[in-house]
Design a protein around this motif. Sequence first.
Motif, PDB file in Angstrom:
ATOM      1  N   PRO A  30       1.031  -1.267   0.005  1.00  0.00           N
ATOM      2  CA  PRO A  30       0.002   0.011   0.050  1.00  0.00           C
ATOM      3  C   PRO A  30       0.929   1.490   0.030  1.00  0.00           C
ATOM      4  N   LYS A  31       0.862   1.992  -0.945  1.00  0.00           N
ATOM      5  CA  LYS A  31       1.720   3.230  -1.134  1.00  0.00           C
ATOM      6  C   LYS A  31       1.265   4.400  -0.385  1.00  0.00           C
ATOM      7  N   SER A  32      -0.081   4.291   0.154  1.00  0.00           N
ATOM      8  CA  SER A  32      -0.487   5.533   0.892  1.00  0.00           C
ATOM      9  C   SER A  32      -1.518   5.030   1.822  1.00  0.00           C
ATOM     10  N   ALA A  82      -4.661   3.605   0.517  1.00  0.00           N
ATOM     11  CA  ALA A  82      -4.548   2.387  -0.424  1.00  0.00           C
ATOM     12  C   ALA A  82      -4.959   1.278   0.480  1.00  0.00           C
ATOM     13  N   LEU A  83      -4.623   1.387   1.869  1.00  0.00           N
ATOM     14  CA  LEU A  83      -5.307   0.373   2.767  1.00  0.00           C
ATOM     15  C   LEU A  83      -6.676  -0.363   2.522  1.00  0.00           C
ATOM     16  N   HIS A 114      -8.082  -1.395  -0.003  1.00  0.00           N
ATOM     17  CA  HIS A 114      -8.034  -2.210  -0.926  1.00  0.00           C
ATOM     18  C   HIS A 114      -7.250  -3.770  -0.272  1.00  0.00           C
ATOM     19  N   HIS A 115      -7.050  -3.475   0.865  1.00  0.00           N
ATOM     20  CA  HIS A 115      -6.473  -4.762   1.393  1.00  0.00           C
ATOM     21  C   HIS A 115      -7.368  -5.516   2.670  1.00  0.00           C
TER      22      HIS A 115
END
Length: 308
Positions: A185-187, A190-191, A193-194
């Motif tokens: 996760p780059k930001s 983005a979490l 999507h996990h």
Amino acid sequence: MFTNLNQRSRLDDIAIFVCVVQSGSFTAAADQLQTSKSVISKNISRLENQLGVKLLIRSTRRLQLTEIGQVFYNKSVKGLETLQTAEEEVSILQGSPRGVLRINAPHSFGIMHIAPNLTALKALHPELSINLNMDDKKVDMIKDDFDLTIRITQQLDGNLIAKKMAPCKHVIVSAPEYIQKNGFPKSPEALIHHNIITYQYQQSPNEWALKSAKGSKTISIESQTQMNNSLAIREAVLSGLGIARMPTFVVGKDIKDGRLIRLLPEYELLELSIYIMYPDRQFLAPKVRAFIDFFSTLYQVSPPWDCF
């Protein structure tokens, strides 16, 4: 004060009566006192016969105090507390930590950082006996008769004295295998999507506050998995199930040894404090002071779990 065996026996019966009321049943009291239910029943019956009153109404479903039983219980608790204070004052005069030290601690911290160090504490104070009870839920340490409790929190209990043991920082972690399959996760955004694993007793488990040099933000997390124990979450993360926000005292060594990866390291997360808390008493028993001095010195400002 108690000059014959009958009086001493009655004092024992009163202590057992208080234990039955506080534990809620004859069975629970028997377990706590490491005796049988029949012995507990015999003691209560003997006390009622000596007093000539009915103290408890017993049924298959619950235990209930009679009106006079409630009065007797209130007086008995105060009397036993006075005796306990007297014993502690005598112990203070003797100056040596001794007797049973009853400790309450969260499961993960108790298993990982209290239990492994009790051998060293006992080596310093061989007359000290330890009773370590672990529970992730907040307990009433006065009602449950603990000498001290370990709490990880931002909010202190005004009825207790608090001694800070160590900071409790949090990090976002996952196993290398999870990242290989699902990517970094780059930001913070983005979490979402996990697969996120959360600790259900944690403050705002689905609201993650993050702070960096660019400012602060709060991310709403949808958790696919919730657990009520940090060690269980650690095992799930190590197995590659997902990503979690974890205290460093649980995962610091895993990060150092490469078993887990710290994600979004440029962000600071939730930081709490680990406190030793104990009742506000005029006299602090040597056994409590011994524990406070030992563990406060052991962890202080830079605990080993933050060295990664």
